[in-house]
Write an enzyme that holds these catalytic residues in place. Structure first.
Site, PDB file in Angstrom:
ATOM      1  N   LYS A  33      42.219  44.038  49.327  1.00 29.45           N
ATOM      2  CA  LYS A  33      42.193  43.699  47.907  1.00 29.45           C
ATOM      3  C   LYS A  33      42.686  44.866  47.062  1.00 29.45           C
ATOM      4  O   LYS A  33      43.316  44.681  46.036  1.00 29.45           O
ATOM      5  CB  LYS A  33      40.783  43.286  47.508  1.00 29.45           C
ATOM      6  CG  LYS A  33      40.399  41.952  48.145  1.00 29.45           C
ATOM      7  CD  LYS A  33      39.475  41.165  47.236  1.00 29.45           C
ATOM      8  CE  LYS A  33      39.501  39.694  47.567  1.00 29.45           C
ATOM      9  NZ  LYS A  33      39.009  39.392  48.911  1.00 29.45           N
ATOM     10  N   GLU A  88      34.617  43.711  40.380  1.00 27.70           N
ATOM     11  CA  GLU A  88      35.519  43.355  39.287  1.00 27.70           C
ATOM     12  C   GLU A  88      34.736  42.847  38.105  1.00 27.70           C
ATOM     13  O   GLU A  88      33.722  42.170  38.268  1.00 27.70           O
ATOM     14  CB  GLU A  88      36.483  42.235  39.737  1.00 27.70           C
ATOM     15  CG  GLU A  88      37.722  42.757  40.395  1.00 27.70           C
ATOM     16  CD  GLU A  88      38.633  41.645  40.896  1.00 27.70           C
ATOM     17  OE1 GLU A  88      38.396  40.465  40.558  1.00 27.70           O
ATOM     18  OE2 GLU A  88      39.574  41.964  41.634  1.00 27.70           O
ATOM     19  N   ARG A 137      48.901  32.628  53.598  1.00 32.60           N
ATOM     20  CA  ARG A 137      48.848  31.506  54.546  1.00 32.60           C
ATOM     21  C   ARG A 137      49.041  30.215  53.769  1.00 32.60           C
ATOM     22  O   ARG A 137      49.140  30.237  52.552  1.00 32.60           O
ATOM     23  CB  ARG A 137      47.478  31.476  55.205  1.00 32.60           C
ATOM     24  CG  ARG A 137      46.389  31.490  54.121  1.00 32.60           C
ATOM     25  CD  ARG A 137      45.018  31.235  54.631  1.00 32.60           C
ATOM     26  NE  ARG A 137      44.014  31.666  53.682  1.00 32.60           N
ATOM     27  CZ  ARG A 137      43.557  30.958  52.674  1.00 32.60           C
ATOM     28  NH1 ARG A 137      44.043  29.754  52.435  1.00 32.60           N
ATOM     29  NH2 ARG A 137      42.644  31.440  51.873  1.00 32.60           N
TER      30      ARG A 137
END
Lengths: 483, 154
Positions: free
Chosen positions: A118, A202, A294
């Site tokens: 991340k 976050e 993906r």
């Protein structure tokens, strides 16, 4: 061009069935892998060949990279399609495929690694001039460090497993009460799910919508962004309803989102299908959230509004084909509902059991890996099926989906079917007023006279043998390769 | 036939194109309803339905509602359910937060079970004392398995 004549699908359930369908259409031989618990599963019969890979526990079967690779070698597969979940975002697996001379249908190990972290993803986004959410710089691997950053940013914040994705290993922290217990639990979940307890912090933006852009890129530097999907309706960070296009994104905003997504994909050296997720604020500002390297669960809504087959494109790109897509403005509207094995009347706890009756409605696309008489196992993801409706506009797609959900027969395991119907009927959904924060108030549906008449009609009805299969010879499918 | 629905016993009888519905202690209601193949017909419309009886009850779906209706059972000794804390699902025990002899308050965390990659907190339904703990960390427990037994505080 790389030859891809046979593909091993390293997955199970609805996505394995869905990938097998396209492989058949394009004349590629498919190989299923299955655990002991999945011997009779529909994804096994959906493929041309099948090979057993171990016990029911995913950690000992579907997640075992070396066993899967060995299965690919044994069956002489040219390529592996990882689906989503399991090994799909494991860079070391993609690398091992490459080393074994087997094509991994997806991005390069480097791109998976970059976007899978991340923190690196965030830095890459900043370098690509894509806006990012305020938060911790780097993954934090001690409760004290996490606590310090949380206190610094101020609640509400979101804790995310650094190695996570797909909504797993995320925890919202709304208040400073019991902060250390909340942090410990988030880190424990991360450790259990991904083997790595480090997390990112976050700032939580609220209200905010979840909008994502499907990317498709070839090995020749062509990067295409398709129509966005909106996936704001979530429970426990699991998406429930997804649609395309977003009801609030206009042409100008679409162009900006697509531009940002392409810039990030280029910066990351991204190839094949991927999704760039953004948080969209009411004022039209947006922030990069993460990139999923993906095929997404919700890819069918994009297929409906673009007319593309994303799995087919994935295979063609893996073969080395050049992408030559025209500009594809959204054609109509598509909505997907995820049918989960969970009980809304009992706190949405996951359920398992025998599927006693199963019948799907007409007029919608249903991607599923179920069969009547089969078992919903507690070992795997609770996603049972996806129902996708298309309409010339949003309201017609919505009505079609509600009608189809009402016509669905799925007995023997508690599911969220009624909850989905009720959610799609809320005023908030009808008007497209959603945010990731809180679901609309979804009333429990009350049984009607028709329901009670049906119940009363069961007097004397024959009890179903639960889970028992008929003779295996009734179901003999295709040739299987032994373990 | 009698069914348990949201803690109420409901009797539903279908005869001669009529549905008679009686709920606990309430007046009997009558509706127009009949079965036609896999459809049930009421003044509200024609709806696809299906039923799947099992030993303990019946699965029913019609007009958007799918539910498992239990057949009424002779009621067990009152309070017993509150004393046996059972696992709400098949899963793995992640933590056990109490030991025999511990005093607990309603809402206190007893254990954490995880399944399908999610964690669930098992909380005490009442004030009391932990009589015994019948699960351990990393143990796989079945749906309905007893995790903890409570008793009144001594």
């Amino acid at each position: 061009m790389r030859r891809i004549g046979k593909v091993l699908i390293a997955n199970r359930g609805e996505i394995a069935v869905r990938v097998a369908r396209t492989l058949r259409e394009i004349g590629v031989t498919s190989v299923a892998v299955f655990s002991e618990a999945d011997r009779d599963a529909p994804h096994v019969t959906a493929c041309d060949e099948a090979i057993e890979i171990g016990p029911a526990e995913a950690a000992l079967s579907y997640l075992k990279a070396d066993t899967i690779l060995e299965a690919a070698r044994k069956t002489k597969a040219d390529a592996i399609h990882p689906g989503y979940g399991f090994l799909s975002e494991r860079a070391d697996f993609a690398e091992a495929c490459e080393a074994a001379g087997i094509v991994f249908i997806g991005p390069s190990p480097g791109a998976i690694r970059l976007m899978g972290s991340k923190n690196d993803a965030r830095i890459t986004a900043e370098e690509a001039l894509v806006p990012v959410v305020p938060g911790s710089r780097g993954a934090l691997d001690s409760d004290d460090e996490v606590l310090a950053v949380v206190k610094d940013l101020g609640v509400p914040v979101m804790l995310k497993a650094a190695a996570g994705g797909g909504g797993k290993g995320m925890r919202r922290i709304e208040s400073a009460d019991g902060l250390s217990e909340q942090v410990a639990a988030a880190r424990r979940e991360a450790k259990a799910a991904f083997g790595d307890g480090s997390v990112l912090v976050e700032k939580l933006l609220d209200p905010v919508r979840h909008v994502e852009v499907q990317i498709i890129a070839d090995h020749h530097g062509n990067v295409h962004a398709l129509v966005e999907r909106e996936c704001s309706l979530q429970r426990r960070f699991q998406k429930i309803i997804e649609e395309s296009p977003s009801p609030v994104v206009d042409g100008a905003l679409r162009e900006k989102l697509q531009h940002s997504a392409c810039e990030l994909a280029r910066r990351a050296g991204y190839v094949n299908a991927g999704t760039v997720e953004f948080l969209l604020c009411p004022d039209g500002s947006y922030y990069f959230l993460e990139m999923n390297t993906r095929l997404q669960v919700e890819h069918p809504v994009t297929e409906f509004v673009t007319g593309l087959d994303l799995v087919r494109l994935q295979v063609e790109i893996a073969r080395g084909a050049k992408l030559d897509l025209p500009d594809l403005p959204p054609r109509g509207h598509a909505i997907e509902a995820r049918i989960y094995a969970e009980n809304p009347e009992a706190g949405f706890l996951p359920t398992s059991g025998d599927l006693l009756r199963l019948a799907w409605p007409e007029g919608v696309r249903v991607d599923h890996g179920l069969r009547e008489g089969g078992v919903v196992s507690p070992h795997y993801d609770p996603l049972l099926a996806k129902m996708i409706a298309w309409g010339p506009d949003r309201e017609q797609a919505r009505r079609r989906l509600v009608g189809a959900l009402r016509d669905t027969v799925l007995l023997g395991v508690h599911t969220n079917l009624g909850f989905l119907i009720s959610l799609l009927e809320t005023e908030e959904f009808r008007e497209g007023k959603m945010s990731t924060g809180a679901l609309p108030d979804v009333p429990l549906l009350e049984p009607s006279a028709a329901f009670w008449a049906a119940a009363a009609s069961s007097r004397g009805a024959k009890q179903r043998k639960s889970g028992a299969s008929v003779s295996p010879w009734d179901r003999i499918g295709r040739w299987r390769v032994g373990p | 036939m009698k069914f348990v629905w949201r803690n109420e016993i409901i009797e539903a009888v279908l005869e001669n194109g009529e549905l008679h519905l009686s709920r606990d202690g309430r007046e009997r209601e009558t509706f127009e309803a009949r079965i036609d193949g896999d459809r049930v017909i009421t003044p509200a419309g024609r709806f696809r339905f299906a039923v799947a009886p099992t030993r303990d009850g019946v699965w029913v779906t019609a007009e958007g509602v799918t539910a498992f209706l239990e057949y009424p059972k002779p009621t067990a000794a009152a309070g017993a359910a509150n004393d046996e804390i059972r696992s709400p699902m098949t899963g793995n025990v992640v933590s056990v937060n109490v030991a025999p002899g511990d005093a607990v308050k309603e809402g206190d965390l007893l254990a954490v079970v995880s399944a399908m990659k999610m964690e669930f907190r098992i909380e005490s339904p009442r004030d009391g004392e932990v009589e015994s703990v019948s699960c351990a960390v990393d143990q796989l427990v079945d749906l309905g398995a007893i995790l903890v037994r409570l008793k009144d505080r001594s």
